[in-house]
Design a protein around this motif. Structure first.
Motif, PDB file in Angstrom:
ATOM      1  N   TRP A 275       0.823  -1.204   0.000  1.00  0.00           N
ATOM      2  CA  TRP A 275       0.000   0.000   0.000  1.00  0.00           C
ATOM      3  C   TRP A 275       0.864   1.265   0.000  1.00  0.00           C
ATOM      4  O   TRP A 275       0.734   2.137   0.841  1.00  0.00           O
ATOM      5  CB  TRP A 275      -0.973   0.001   1.179  1.00  0.00           C
ATOM      6  N   ASN A 276       1.753   1.329  -0.979  1.00  0.00           N
ATOM      7  CA  ASN A 276       2.562   2.513  -1.221  1.00  0.00           C
ATOM      8  C   ASN A 276       2.508   2.835  -2.711  1.00  0.00           C
ATOM      9  O   ASN A 276       1.595   2.386  -3.430  1.00  0.00           O
ATOM     10  CB  ASN A 276       4.003   2.284  -0.752  1.00  0.00           C
ATOM     11  N   LEU A 277       3.461   3.598  -3.193  1.00  0.00           N
ATOM     12  CA  LEU A 277       3.542   3.970  -4.607  1.00  0.00           C
ATOM     13  C   LEU A 277       4.853   3.494  -5.213  1.00  0.00           C
ATOM     14  O   LEU A 277       5.384   4.113  -6.138  1.00  0.00           O
ATOM     15  CB  LEU A 277       3.423   5.499  -4.751  1.00  0.00           C
ATOM     16  N   LEU A 278       5.378   2.397  -4.691  1.00  0.00           N
ATOM     17  CA  LEU A 278       6.661   1.883  -5.154  1.00  0.00           C
ATOM     18  C   LEU A 278       6.572   1.413  -6.597  1.00  0.00           C
ATOM     19  O   LEU A 278       5.557   0.842  -7.027  1.00  0.00           O
ATOM     20  CB  LEU A 278       7.116   0.737  -4.253  1.00  0.00           C
ATOM     21  N   SER A 279       7.636   1.635  -7.344  1.00  0.00           N
ATOM     22  CA  SER A 279       7.663   1.280  -8.755  1.00  0.00           C
ATOM     23  C   SER A 279       8.925   0.480  -9.067  1.00  0.00           C
ATOM     24  O   SER A 279       9.710   0.150  -8.182  1.00  0.00           O
ATOM     25  CB  SER A 279       7.591   2.548  -9.619  1.00  0.00           C
ATOM     26  N   GLY A 280       9.099   0.193 -10.361  1.00  0.00           N
ATOM     27  CA  GLY A 280      10.253  -0.599 -10.755  1.00  0.00           C
ATOM     28  C   GLY A 280       9.999  -2.079 -10.551  1.00  0.00           C
ATOM     29  O   GLY A 280       8.895  -2.520 -10.241  1.00  0.00           O
ATOM     30  N   SER A 281      11.021  -2.857 -10.706  1.00  0.00           N
ATOM     31  CA  SER A 281      10.899  -4.311 -10.584  1.00  0.00           C
ATOM     32  C   SER A 281      11.229  -4.772  -9.175  1.00  0.00           C
ATOM     33  O   SER A 281      11.806  -4.033  -8.373  1.00  0.00           O
ATOM     34  CB  SER A 281      11.833  -5.005 -11.587  1.00  0.00           C
ATOM     35  N   ILE A 282      10.836  -5.998  -8.891  1.00  0.00           N
ATOM     36  CA  ILE A 282      11.174  -6.599  -7.595  1.00  0.00           C
ATOM     37  C   ILE A 282      12.640  -7.013  -7.648  1.00  0.00           C
ATOM     38  O   ILE A 282      13.033  -7.814  -8.504  1.00  0.00           O
ATOM     39  CB  ILE A 282      10.294  -7.826  -7.309  1.00  0.00           C
ATOM     40  N   PRO A 283      13.482  -6.480  -6.755  1.00  0.00           N
ATOM     41  CA  PRO A 283      14.911  -6.817  -6.847  1.00  0.00           C
ATOM     42  C   PRO A 283      15.167  -8.294  -6.549  1.00  0.00           C
ATOM     43  O   PRO A 283      14.693  -8.822  -5.545  1.00  0.00           O
ATOM     44  CB  PRO A 283      15.554  -5.919  -5.783  1.00  0.00           C
ATOM     45  N   PRO A 284      15.899  -8.979  -7.421  1.00  0.00           N
ATOM     46  CA  PRO A 284      16.236 -10.390  -7.165  1.00  0.00           C
ATOM     47  C   PRO A 284      16.992 -10.589  -5.859  1.00  0.00           C
ATOM     48  O   PRO A 284      16.978 -11.691  -5.297  1.00  0.00           O
ATOM     49  CB  PRO A 284      17.092 -10.763  -8.379  1.00  0.00           C
ATOM     50  N   SER A 285      17.632  -9.530  -5.347  1.00  0.00           N
ATOM     51  CA  SER A 285      18.405  -9.664  -4.110  1.00  0.00           C
ATOM     52  C   SER A 285      17.538 -10.038  -2.923  1.00  0.00           C
ATOM     53  O   SER A 285      18.043 -10.536  -1.908  1.00  0.00           O
ATOM     54  CB  SER A 285      19.154  -8.355  -3.812  1.00  0.00           C
TER      55      SER A 285
END
Length: 745
Positions: free
Chosen positions: A442-452
């Motif tokens: 429930w935020n506005l995070l973007s980009g891909s899920i980091p494999p780390s």
């Protein structure tokens, strides 16, 4: 001649010393008789055959005078003593030099009459401990002798009735522990006659009335514990007269009014816990001047947090959560502060930076969730190397998640959900080797899920739902062997799913994304999964038959996809949703209407039982709320544990405010649905009520057991056994002792 005299004197001294170190013959005989009796009548005597019968002073629980001539202390704790044979008590009474008698952790349902008669006439006992037995009845029957007592411990028993006024006649008593009983009534008004009293422990009873103002006259008092009772009224205004008080525990009562300013004048006070009451008004300025631990959570306090509250040098823990506090968080905080909980208030402004220089702050638990905090997460938090729990959820924080978060390698729980954070998830988070819970939903995070993130080998709960994340699920997620719950719904993820964590148990939520291709075969390995949500995607092809063979599955949501073909037959206990897939077909015995009706029956039946149990339990044990308090744990206590995706700290609490009108409306509606099925003829409403009431009483009993609350991992219909339709019994008690928690949710 002189040499001969010296030799004789030396021999005489040796003989005299030898004689003086021998236990009195009468006590030696008594102790050997007691040894024989306990060996014969108990199965758990700590005096075995290997004991040196000639030297009882060497036995477990026996203490003698320095010269070994007399027994002064006798502990028969955990000797399995019972009411079957109390002849041991007459032998104890023959030890006329006895000053301390400990009989804790036995199976005594009553105090042997000889102890109240013979012992009182022949002994001057100063220390008497009957804790953790099964003693019943009234305290009046016990308080008939032993007037020389200095220590009396009757805790963890089943005493009933009130605290008799006669207790005020024990003028020498310094410790009185009546906790964990069933006492009711009020504290005797003449309690201040116990002028030597240092510890008064009344916790976990049903005591009522007000705390008598006269208690402020016991200037010798060091500990006053009245928590978990039903006291009303206010804290006495003159409480500040207790100039030697070190610990004041008043939590879990019905106390009201304001916190008196006089508390701030007690220079010896180290721990003050008054949480779970109804206190109003503002927090007194200077209240933490001498304190190490302060807990005022779950009250109705308002106003500002005093500017000096967090800055006192000796301060270790502060809990002000669940109040109505306003304004800003103080900008100064002590480096010794270990735990800070300010959640569920009306605090605003930015998160202050409390650290400067190269010193590492002690702060390990920081909980600021459910406020109105704004601004950025300060990157200076990287200096808090000891942080274990970091909860900033349910605020209005903006900006990105600082990459410095990856420097806090002691973190076990990170909760940043329900904010307005943007940007990408920092790959540095993958370096948090012992992280157990990560929630950025429930935020506005973007980009891909980091494999780390797949490097988080201890992670059990990962919640990234309702953001703007895109791309695919990293293939490396298949190596996350400890992950029990994965929430990725409500994002912009896409592509074909190739690999998933194999040990998921609680839930896998991939809903409301743009996943394509067939339902992945990798789901076949999730044999312990309970909830699977693949709805609102673009999955195509048929519904795999292996989904019907997943034994732990309770709910599967497949609606609004592009699925085709014949719907396999699921277990009727599994709630299945597959609407919005226009090309599905159903065998005659597996029509959608029937599946939906089964789901309604299961859900409504569960709703009736749960609502009734919750309602009745709330009435029976409304004040018996399990909570681990800061005052009962040192600041070096164990790390938080994660249970079902909810991070529990050492100061977590569960409380519900029930609207009974709404509850009964819901229960009435649910029952009307249930009574329309074949189920309604098997179990009528009266039987359901009786069963629910029986379960509630069982829970109340388990919670109040004298040795302490009993662990019941899960309460469901599967664990309720019916001796008859009018008698319900709770099963699966204390299974936690024989199972691995990681194998079950």
């Amino acid at each position: 001649m002189r040499s001969s005299s010296s030799y004789i004197l030396f021999i005489s001294l040796i003989i005299l010393h030898y004689v003086s170190c021998q236990l009195q013959p009468s006590q030696l005989t008594t102790m050997n008789n007691l040894h024989k009796l306990l060996q014969t009548n108990t199965n758990n005597s700590k005096w075995n055959s290997s004991q040196d019968l000639s030297n009882p002073c060497s036995w477990t629980g026996v203490a003698c005078t320095p010269n070994g001539s007399s027994i002064i202390n006798l502990s028969l704790s955990s000797f399995s003593l019972s009411d079957v044979d109390s002849s041991w008590s007459s032998l104890v009474c023959q030890i006329e030099t006895l000053r301390s008698l400990e009989l804790s952790n036995n199976n005594l349902a009553s105090i042997p009459p000889l102890l109240l008669s013979s012992c009182d006439d022949s002994l001057e006992v100063l220390n008497l401990n009957f804790s953790s037995n099964g003693l019943t009845g009234l305290l009046t029957s016990f308080l008939s002798g032993f007037r020389s007592l200095q220590v009396l411990d009757l805790s963890h028993n089943w005493f009933e009735g009130g605290i008799p006024e006669r207790i005020t006649e024990y003028r020498n008593i310094s410790l009185l522990d009546l906790s964990y009983n069933r006492l009711n009534g009020s504290i005797p008004t003449g309690i201040d006659q116990l002028s030597n009293l240092q510890q008064l422990i009344l916790s976990f009873n049903n005591l009522t009335g007000e705390i008598p103002p006269s208690i402020s006259n016991i200037t010798s008092l060091k500990q006053f514990a009245a928590n978990y009772n039903r006291f009303t009224g206010q804290i006495p205004n003159d409480i500040g007269q207790l100039i030697g008080l070190e610990q004041l525990l008043l939590y879990a009562n019905h106390l009201t009014g304001e916190i008196p300013n006089s508390i701030t004048r007690i220079t010896t006070l180290k721990c003050f816990s008054a949480n779970q009451n109804g206190f109003t008004g503002v927090i007194p300025q200077g209240i933490t001047r001498y304190l190490s631990n302060l807990d005022l959570s779950y009250n109705n306090l308002n106003g500002l947090i005093p500017s000096d509250l967090l800055s006192q040098l000796n301060l270790l823990t502060v809990d002000l959560s669940f109040n109505s506090l306003e304004g800003y968080i103080p900008v100064n905080a002590s480096k010794s502060l270990f735990r800070l909980r300010l959640g569920s208030n009306w605090l605003r402004g930015e998160i202050p930076v409390w650290s400067s220089g190269n010193d590492t702050p002690s702060l390990a638990y920081l909980e600021l969730g459910y406020n109105d905090l704004s601004g950025l997460i300060p990157p200076e938090l990287r200096l808090y190397k000891n942080l274990s729990l970091w909860d900033l959820s349910h605020n209005n924080l903006t900006g990105s998640v600082p990459r410095e978060l990856g420097d806090l390698n002691r973190l076990q729980g990170v909760q940043l959900d329900h904010n307005r954070l943007s940007g990408e998830i920092p790959s540095e988070i993958g370096g948090l080797e012992i992280l157990v819970n990560l929630n950025m939903s429930w935020n506005l995070l973007s980009g891909s899920i980091p494999p780390s993130l797949s490097r988080l080998k201890m992670l059990t709960n990962l919640d990234l739902q309702v953001n703007n994340l895109s791309g695919q699920i990293p293939d490396s997620f298949g190596s996350m062997d400890k992950l029990l719950e994965l929430q990725l719904g409500g994002n912009k993820l896409s592509g074909v799913i190739r690999s998933l964590p194999t040990k998921l148990k609680i839930a896998l939520n991939l809903s409301s994304n743009s996943f394509t291709g067939p339902i992945p075969d990798s789901l076949n390995r999730l044999t312990s999964l309970e909830v699977l949500d693949l709805s609102n995607n673009r999955f195509s092809g048929g519904i795999p038959s292996f989904l019907t063979q997943m034994p732990s599955l309770t709910q599967i949501l497949l609606s609004n996809n592009l699925l085709t073909g014949l719907v396999p037959r699921f277990n009727p206990n599994v709630i299945v949703s597959y609407g919005g897939n226009t090309n599905l077909s159903f065998p005659p015995s597996n029509q959608p209407a029937k599946t939906v009706s089964v789901g309604i029956v299961v859900a409504s039946t569960a709703a009736v039982v749960v609502l009734m149990v919750v309602t009745i339990v709330a009435v029976i044990v409304s004040r018996k709320i399990h909570r681990v308090n800061d005052n009962e744990e040192s600041h070096h206590s164990s790390q938080p544990e994660v249970v079902k995706s909810r991070l529990l700290t050492l100061n977590e609490i569960y409380r519900t405010n029930l609207d009974f009108t709404k509850v009964m409306k819901r229960a009435s509606y649910a029952s009307s649905v249930v009574l329309k099925t074949s189920l309604g003829t098997c179990l009528d409403w009266n039987n359901r009520y009786i069963i629910a009431f029986g379960v509630a009483n069982g829970l109340a009993f388990l919670h109040g057991c004298p040795p302490g609350p009993i662990i019941l991992l899960d309460l469901s219909s599967k664990g309720i056994m019916l001796k008859s339709l009018n008698e319900a019994q709770i099963g699966d008690i204390e299974l936690s002792k024989v199972i691995d928690p990681s194998k079950s949710t």
